[in-house]
Design an enzyme around this catalytic site. Structure first.
Site, PDB file in Angstrom:
ATOM      1  N   LEU A   1      -0.027  10.354   3.988  1.00 46.17           N
ATOM      2  CA  LEU A   1      -1.289   9.705   3.633  1.00 46.17           C
ATOM      3  C   LEU A   1      -2.161  10.545   2.712  1.00 46.17           C
ATOM      4  O   LEU A   1      -3.388  10.531   2.809  1.00 46.17           O
ATOM      5  CB  LEU A   1      -2.061   9.305   4.902  1.00 46.17           C
ATOM      6  CG  LEU A   1      -1.421   8.172   5.694  1.00 46.17           C
ATOM      7  CD1 LEU A   1      -2.115   7.982   7.027  1.00 46.17           C
ATOM      8  CD2 LEU A   1      -1.487   6.876   4.895  1.00 46.17           C
TER       9      LEU A   1
ATOM     10  N   GLY B   1       8.638  -5.631   3.602  1.00 48.90           N
ATOM     11  CA  GLY B   1       9.791  -4.892   4.108  1.00 48.90           C
ATOM     12  C   GLY B   1      11.044  -5.258   3.334  1.00 48.90           C
ATOM     13  O   GLY B   1      11.648  -6.294   3.574  1.00 48.90           O
TER      14      GLY B   1
ATOM     15  N   ASN C   1      -4.621  -0.134   8.011  1.00 51.33           N
ATOM     16  CA  ASN C   1      -3.336   0.507   8.238  1.00 51.33           C
ATOM     17  C   ASN C   1      -3.358   1.125   9.631  1.00 51.33           C
ATOM     18  O   ASN C   1      -3.922   2.189   9.850  1.00 51.33           O
ATOM     19  CB  ASN C   1      -3.081   1.579   7.170  1.00 51.33           C
ATOM     20  CG  ASN C   1      -1.765   2.299   7.399  1.00 51.33           C
ATOM     21  OD1 ASN C   1      -1.028   1.991   8.330  1.00 51.33           O
ATOM     22  ND2 ASN C   1      -1.471   3.271   6.557  1.00 51.33           N
TER      23      ASN C   1
ATOM     24  N   SER D   1       0.826  -1.204   0.000  1.00 55.19           N
ATOM     25  CA  SER D   1       0.000   0.000   0.000  1.00 55.19           C
ATOM     26  C   SER D   1       0.863   1.258   0.000  1.00 55.19           C
ATOM     27  O   SER D   1       1.853   1.356   0.713  1.00 55.19           O
ATOM     28  CB  SER D   1      -0.899   0.009   1.238  1.00 55.19           C
ATOM     29  OG  SER D   1      -1.649   1.196   1.284  1.00 55.19           O
TER      30      SER D   1
ATOM     31  N   CYS E   1       0.844   3.764  10.283  1.00 61.14           N
ATOM     32  CA  CYS E   1       1.608   4.763   9.546  1.00 61.14           C
ATOM     33  C   CYS E   1       2.184   5.791  10.507  1.00 61.14           C
ATOM     34  O   CYS E   1       1.465   6.405  11.282  1.00 61.14           O
ATOM     35  CB  CYS E   1       0.745   5.475   8.530  1.00 61.14           C
ATOM     36  SG  CYS E   1       1.708   6.718   7.666  1.00 61.14           S
TER      37      CYS E   1
ATOM     38  N   THR F   1       9.024  -0.392  -1.725  1.00 61.82           N
ATOM     39  CA  THR F   1      10.093   0.480  -2.197  1.00 61.82           C
ATOM     40  C   THR F   1      10.789  -0.059  -3.447  1.00 61.82           C
ATOM     41  O   THR F   1      11.182   0.719  -4.325  1.00 61.82           O
ATOM     42  CB  THR F   1      11.096   0.690  -1.057  1.00 61.82           C
ATOM     43  OG1 THR F   1      10.359   1.151   0.086  1.00 61.82           O
ATOM     44  CG2 THR F   1      12.135   1.729  -1.401  1.00 61.82           C
TER      45      THR F   1
HETATM   46  C1  LIG Z   1       6.245   6.241  -0.451  1.00 59.06           C
HETATM   47  C2  LIG Z   1       5.593   5.269   0.480  1.00 59.06           C
HETATM   48  C3  LIG Z   1       4.261   5.421   0.820  1.00 59.06           C
HETATM   49  C4  LIG Z   1       3.654   4.518   1.692  1.00 59.06           C
HETATM   50  N1  LIG Z   1       2.327   4.667   1.989  1.00 59.06           N
HETATM   51  C5  LIG Z   1       1.715   3.735   2.759  1.00 59.06           C
HETATM   52  C6  LIG Z   1       0.327   3.779   2.990  1.00 59.06           C
HETATM   53  O1  LIG Z   1      -0.368   4.661   2.492  1.00 59.06           O
HETATM   54  N2  LIG Z   1      -0.230   2.813   3.769  1.00 59.06           N
HETATM   55  C7  LIG Z   1       0.504   1.805   4.315  1.00 59.06           C
HETATM   56  O2  LIG Z   1      -0.049   0.946   4.990  1.00 59.06           O
HETATM   57  N3  LIG Z   1       1.825   1.716   4.097  1.00 59.06           N
HETATM   58  C8  LIG Z   1       2.454   2.661   3.334  1.00 59.06           C
HETATM   59  N4  LIG Z   1       3.794   2.544   3.090  1.00 59.06           N
HETATM   60  C9  LIG Z   1       4.525   1.424   3.660  1.00 59.06           C
HETATM   61  C10 LIG Z   1       4.626   0.279   2.657  1.00 59.06           C
HETATM   62  O3  LIG Z   1       3.358  -0.226   2.339  1.00 59.06           O
HETATM   63  C11 LIG Z   1       5.477  -0.861   3.238  1.00 59.06           C
HETATM   64  O4  LIG Z   1       4.821  -1.378   4.364  1.00 59.06           O
HETATM   65  C12 LIG Z   1       6.853  -0.390   3.650  1.00 59.06           C
HETATM   66  O5  LIG Z   1       7.343   0.559   2.743  1.00 59.06           O
HETATM   67  C13 LIG Z   1       7.858  -1.537   3.769  1.00 59.06           C
HETATM   68  O6  LIG Z   1       7.977  -2.260   2.585  1.00 59.06           O
HETATM   69  P1  LIG Z   1       9.106  -1.958   1.463  1.00 59.06           P
HETATM   70  O7  LIG Z   1      10.412  -1.960   2.163  1.00 59.06           O
HETATM   71  O8  LIG Z   1       8.931  -3.013   0.453  1.00 59.06           O
HETATM   72  O9  LIG Z   1       8.776  -0.587   0.932  1.00 59.06           O
HETATM   73  C14 LIG Z   1       4.408   3.459   2.238  1.00 59.06           C
HETATM   74  C15 LIG Z   1       5.744   3.319   1.889  1.00 59.06           C
HETATM   75  C16 LIG Z   1       6.343   4.195   1.024  1.00 59.06           C
HETATM   76  C17 LIG Z   1       7.795   4.008   0.670  1.00 59.06           C
END
Ligand SMILES: Cc1cc2nc3c(=O)[nH]c(=O)nc-3n(C[C@H](O)[C@H](O)[C@H](O)COP(=O)(O)O)c2cc1C
Ligand SMILES: Cc1cc2nc3c(=O)[nH]c(=O)nc-3n(C[C@H](O)[C@H](O)[C@H](O)COP(=O)(O)OP(=O)(O)OC[C@H]3O[C@@H](n4cnc5c(N)ncnc54)[C@H](O)[C@@H]3O)c2cc1C
Ligand SMILES: Cc1cc2nc3c(=O)[nH]c(=O)nc-3n(C[C@H](O)[C@H](O)[C@H](O)COP(=O)(O)OP(=O)(O)OC[C@H]3O[C@@H](n4cnc5c(N)ncnc54)[C@H](O)[C@@H]3O)c2cc1C
Ligand SMILES: Cc1cc2nc3c(=O)[nH]c(=O)nc-3n(C[C@H](O)[C@H](O)[C@H](O)COP(=O)(O)O)c2cc1C
Ligand code: FES
Ligand code: FES
Lengths: 298, 331, 331, 298
Positions: free
Chosen positions: B87, B255, B139, B35, B142, B278
């Site tokens: 958000l 993650g 969520n 997300s 955050c 990411t």
């Molecule tokens: C730019 C960005 C925006 C994000 N927005 C949300 C969000 O709106 N809701 C949410 O639950 N997690 C959000 N996350 C967290 C990601 O969903 C994920 O849990 C977190 O980045 C770890 O995973 P990754 O290392 O693969 O990015 C966001 C992450 C990033 C980098």
């Protein structure tokens, strides 16, 4: 304020492709020209002002770095890079044969035919020359509504040594050079001697009459600006309200593809993503409040 | 005996079954976007057939539109990044209109966010009325907004309250997303389970800060942001490992996942599916790459069903696979 | 106006004052090794003049010797590592004998660890009887042992109890080291302050797990370990930033510091001194390098006292420095 | 069990120096020879069995990686590297001119004059040939109590293609080759034809009488073993109790300098650090319980 989420005018066809470094040429102590060639196949054609997200292999930096394509000559994709931090330092250290990945072309570039415009002024600040050189190349290639003779280029640099940036335009035009902190030679003359001492914007106003042989009314002029943010803002505030002004903006980016909303700026039409709705934004649409009111002194 | 690499004695299953069951929901494969790093899918559908993904998790959505944070929203950190998007989202009504533009056949999971329990419930109800939405993800975690998420997510009571409230508001499968920035993730996971969650999403970003070396002020306008990317991977792997031992719910790991081998690591510690965030910002084609490599990666460890790899790190790793299934111990 | 780099207009102070005050203790410079990555200083004295360091923080020491964990104790992770040494140490009596071998003039900080409050107090008393020890650091936060540290460190009550108990057992300056794996770091810091701490050490490793891609079992024999190195830096910077705003104690920053620029980042968010751990494992000469670069790095930002840089991120960064002090805003 | 904390027999003088890659040569699909030359100055002389911690620039991996020095010929520092993971893959991709940092020499190597030993048996398994080749080089250079003719080398490899590892010893001796899973040629003969089909240890026992022309009593033999852990253990368990046996061990390391206690193994004299008290440990001192009781069949 979130009007533009996923409101995408034109789908952006881009590719993520392996490239080789062909050459890294130091222009000044902190400016390099990076020439790259595709290892496998060519990315789609870029519009002037579009950019690529460069991925450095080896893990020195994690995210990609966005750079405007200066020109594509044959298969050589050229970038002009100012060294400001970790990623750009790594780029300056690249050697021929090193591998990169290029994602692009990305974003919305400069309009090829700004409505009503007969003449085009390119106002470049420093390495802002990069996206504007791509405009001039497109003009020369007949891809725009302008002929090369319709285009005037003003290049503002901070120190005299950056005059080498004029090279980016030189295949097609000789820019009017403005030097903010000019060096002087033994006789106290500004170096290079042809340069205007001041900013690009000052130079443009001071030499406005000389830019085109015949006077052109502002509403028939399009101005494309690229440079640091204060320069963009000054240009938007001072250029005649009737002129169509477009600026290439920068913001830290994560994705460059519109996914993360990391590059969002607030505009009159809501939050826009510089990597998708931008990097080129229009004064008329996005920042009408900045334009001088008709009749204001500039 | 003289070298420690494994060799040709692997069994190589012909076809690999990637389907996963997450409680009531069955997905064609375990690879989902996370997300907030995939918008509402409308950008990515230009370069990706969304139906190839196990599901699409939408950007966290609140009842009313949110403008998000101003100024610099992203910063790079060693092997990762910080984000403080705040958000930003167009609100649930507009979100529902946007997903109408997605092709049929895409499994959609709505991520919901609220400043209050009431708001969580209202967003859940709105999404539940759409036939397009197949599951909800709460969520709770955050770190970018003062009012909402994190306050609830940090302690088990808050997790239980929001989960129960949303559970009552929807009959869709319910996922609860927890963060590493919690007092006790196992307690939070148990609370979510008791309150009716169908699956857990572990983890989320960890609060961090980056300093601008030109100004020596924080890079982010919001000062702090959420750490994501490979730097976070060991933390998320630990959350999945711990919760898998103590809570009998399916887990979706997230993650730092960037390739098929990372997916295998998360399956091994107990995730039934994964989300990629990411890495998709760095490489928009990462999903195709992972999906292309995953069958071969599973075959290389000798399994023909992704599901049979889930949790093997708890059973001694590859050693746990029967000789006929698995390449056996490397020497 | 046309380029965003700063230029020659910086003031360049001739000599730079690196001394720092940490409550009652004054150190010649702010660069210290972190506990557990420098042993008792006896190895490093072969290649380093220990008197050049602000102080030497010793390996965490318990009352009785501890063998530590078996098996694989370290694992690499993206931009960092995990360790599960398990607090192997020879016990306080042997530790005191070892430090006798260190040259005079080295400022020593003993890191103390106990399974119970009584044990913390006993170790504190033993170290306090040695004239060689200048301060005590309470390790409340090691994630590698089930019994002790973390249980105390995770909630403010535990922090308060251990700190008060040790405070009563010593008249030495007392540092309390807190971890990011806590419910509320500001509350824990306030508790330490109220219970008599003279300084706070922020942070410590974050629990994590690495999976072996050859066996798909956890790499570490102990399964989980503490994440350290650059990956951790944004998390530690955030801890320092948050605590600096709310607790009036000097802070020693630790987490991912590898060069003089990293030191400046930590000073900027509010640390008066720093500790270097993992970077010294990667580069045993890192202290010399940082100490050599630090004056120039401070001069480059226009300050002639390290202390006057502390906390400037809270005051707008370099903009906060008077035009005569500081290079001014980079456009 | 913590007896050895900071009980350092000899201070280890080491340096951390920039090196250039001179050559990376693939021996097999997963074995490379890495030749490096110092960019500035030479590190201190290494004892046989000591190692260097190699730092890869560019950030692909974070920690250094430990490798035994095979030989130093002039200024060329040679390593033999088996590709097993991320760091060794990055090493295999290095190109001439790339930069590295080498920290070392580190650790305690093989004894130059094991008490009472007249003859020396080098028992190498796979890339364990690396530290043992450094022993043979030291013998040939007259730095030990042995002459080259006192030394017998048995090299065990897993697959026939790894026979190229014999090259590491060849300047000074021809190893007895043992192949665990030999290939066969069209006529069904073992390739290479001179090879013993089995393990190095089996080969050593089977050909024990041929290793030296005259019979040597076990107490006058020193055996240096390097290879995978099961091989070390088997050697310690099976070699005659009277022989002086030393093994080069491996464990994941963080620092390599004794600071972190990450590389600790339990021995009869307590926890020892392989990077400092090791990597070479003695059966007599560290693992006396493994030795066969006098008179046991091997
Ligand atoms: C730019 C960005 C925006 C994000 N927005 C949300 C969000 O709106 N809701 C949410 O639950 N997690 C959000 N996350 C967290 C990601 O969903 C994920 O849990 C977190 O980045 C770890 O995973 P990754 O290392 O693969 O990015 C966001 C992450 C990033 C980098
Ligand atoms: C659309 C676009 C086109 C650009 N074209 C050019 C060009 O042609 N030539 C050129 O020299 N520069 C260009 N830039 C700026 C260039 O991307 C940054 O200078 C570069 O990313 C800095 O990286 P760094 O690692 O050296 O700096 P660091 O400060 O170490 O970077 C840290 C992070 O901040 C980001 N960042 C820092 N400054 C900027 C910035 N000004 N813009 C965007 N991100 C930034 C980096 O991408 C990185 O994620 C462009 C930027 C954008 C958005
Ligand atoms: C004293 C010593 C000398 C060595 N000499 C040689 C040599 O001459 N030639 C050779 O090919 N190999 C040698 N090794 C083993 C070599 O260090 C590892 O194979 C290498 O570090 C693996 O790195 P990787 O990134 O490819 O593997 P990964 O598995 O990706 O590495 C992850 C982490 O585990 C560590 N690790 C994994 N396997 C080992 C191992 N067997 N020993 C130590 N650390 C390990 C790595 O250093 C790294 O920190 C030696 C090891 C030691 C301790
Ligand atoms: C191998 C290792 C051993 C450690 N042992 C201790 C310890 O005994 N006591 C302690 O308080 N912290 C210990 N730590 C944590 C460090 O002191 C430091 O807080 C942490 O590693 C973060 O800093 P860094 O990123 O600079 O390493 C250890 C860290 C490592 C890597
Ligand atoms: S950089 Fe991600 S949306 Fe623009
Ligand atoms: S690797 Fe750190 S003590 Fe041996």
């Amino acid at each position: 304020m979130t009007s533009s989420i996923a409101d995408v005018a034109t789908p952006t066809p881009f590719a993520d492709l392996p490239f080789f470094v062909k050459d890294v040429q130091a222009l000044t102590s902190d400016l390099v020209l990076l020439d790259t060639v595709p290892a496998e196949s060519l990315p789609p054609d870029a519009q002037p002002g579009q950019f690529f997200q460069i991925l450095l292999e080896g893990g020195e930096v994690y995210l990609r770095r966005p750079f405007s394509l200066v020109t594509r000559l044959g298969v050589v994709h050229r970038f002009a890079v100012r060294v400001v931090g970790r990623g750009t330092s790594a780029i300056a250290r690249l050697r021929p044969g090193d591998r990169l990945r290029l994602l692009g072309p990305l974003g919305t570039g400069f309009p090829l035919a700004p409505p009503g415009a007969r003449k085009l002024l390119l106002l470049a600040g420093g390495v802002g020359a990069a996206p504007l050189a791509s405009v001039l190349a497109a003009v020369a290639a007949g891809k725009t509504a302008f002929r090369t003779s319709d285009v005037a280029v003003v290049l503002g640099i901070r120190r005299s040594e950056e005059a080498v940036l004029a090279r980016l335009f030189r295949p097609w035009a000789e820019p009017l050079l403005a030097v903010e902190r000019p060096s002087r030679d033994a006789e106290g003359r500004v170096v290079p001697p042809v340069a205007f001492p001041g900013t690009a914007l000052d130079a443009a106003f001071a030499r406005w009459q000389e830019l085109w042989p015949d006077p052109v009314p502002p509403e028939e002029i399009a101005v494309f600006v690229a440079g640091p943010k204060p320069m963009l803002e000054a240009a938007f505030r001072r250029l005649p309200a009737a002129a169509r002004v477009y600026g290439a903006f920068e913001a830290p980016m994560a994705c460059g593809t519109g996914l993360c909303r990391g590059c969002v700026v607030e505009t009159a039409v809501g939050n826009v993503r510089l990597c998708r709705e931008g990097p080129v934004l229009s004064r008329e649409v996005h920042f009408p409040h900045l334009a001088p009111r008709e009749g204001d002194a500039s | 005996m003289f070298s420690s690499e494994s060799d040709g004695s692997r069994r190589t299953p012909k076809s690999v079954d990637l389907t996963v069951s997450l409680g009531p929901l069955r997905l064609a494969n375990p690879v989902l976007p996370a997300s907030g790093t995939f918008g509402y899918g409308l950008e990515a559908m230009e370069w990706l057939d969304l139906r190839r993904l196990g599901a699409v998790v939408l950007k966290s959505t609140s009842l009313a539109p949110r403008p998000g944070h101003r100024g610099v929203r992203v910063a790079e950190t060693p092997c990762g990044m910080l984000n403080a998007i705040g958000l930003e989202n167009p609100g649930v009504r507009e979100a529902l209109a946007l997903v109408e533009r997605l092709p049929e056949g895409v499994v959609l999971v709505a991520s919901i966010f609220g400043n209050t329990e009431d708001e969580y419930a209202a967003v859940a109800e709105a999404f539940s009325r759409s036939p397009r939405i197949s599951a909800l993800e709460i969520n709770l975690s955050c770190p970018n907004v003062a009012e909402g998420g994190l306050a609830f997510g940090r302690n088990p009571e808050g997790v239980a309250r929001v989960t129960a409230r949303v559970r009552a508001a929807t009959s869709l499968p319910l996922w609860v997303k927890l963060s590493p920035d919690t007092c006790d993730v196992v307690a939070a996971a148990k609370a979510a389970n008791a309150a009716g969650a169908d699956a857990l999403v572990l983890g989320n970003t960890m609060p961090g800060l980056a300093v601008d070396r030109r100004t020596y002020a924080p890079v982010l306008a919001n000062v702090t942001g959420g750490l994501s990317g490979p730097a976070l991977k060991p933390i998320s792997l630990r959350l999945v490992y711990e919760v898998y031992r103590h809570v009998p719910l399916p887990i979706i790991g997230v993650g730092g996942i960037s390739d098929a081998e990372d997916v295998l690591e998360f399956l091994a510690v107990g995730a039934s599916a994964v989300q990629v965030g990411t890495a998709a910002l760095r490489d928009p084609f990462v999903f195709e790459r992972i999906l292309a490599e995953l069958p071969a990666a599973l075959r290389a460890v000798g399994v023909d069903r992704a599901a049979s790899f889930v949790g093997i790190a708890h059973r001694g790793g590859l050693r746990a696979l029967a000789p006929s299934e698995g390449r056996g111990e490397a020497e």
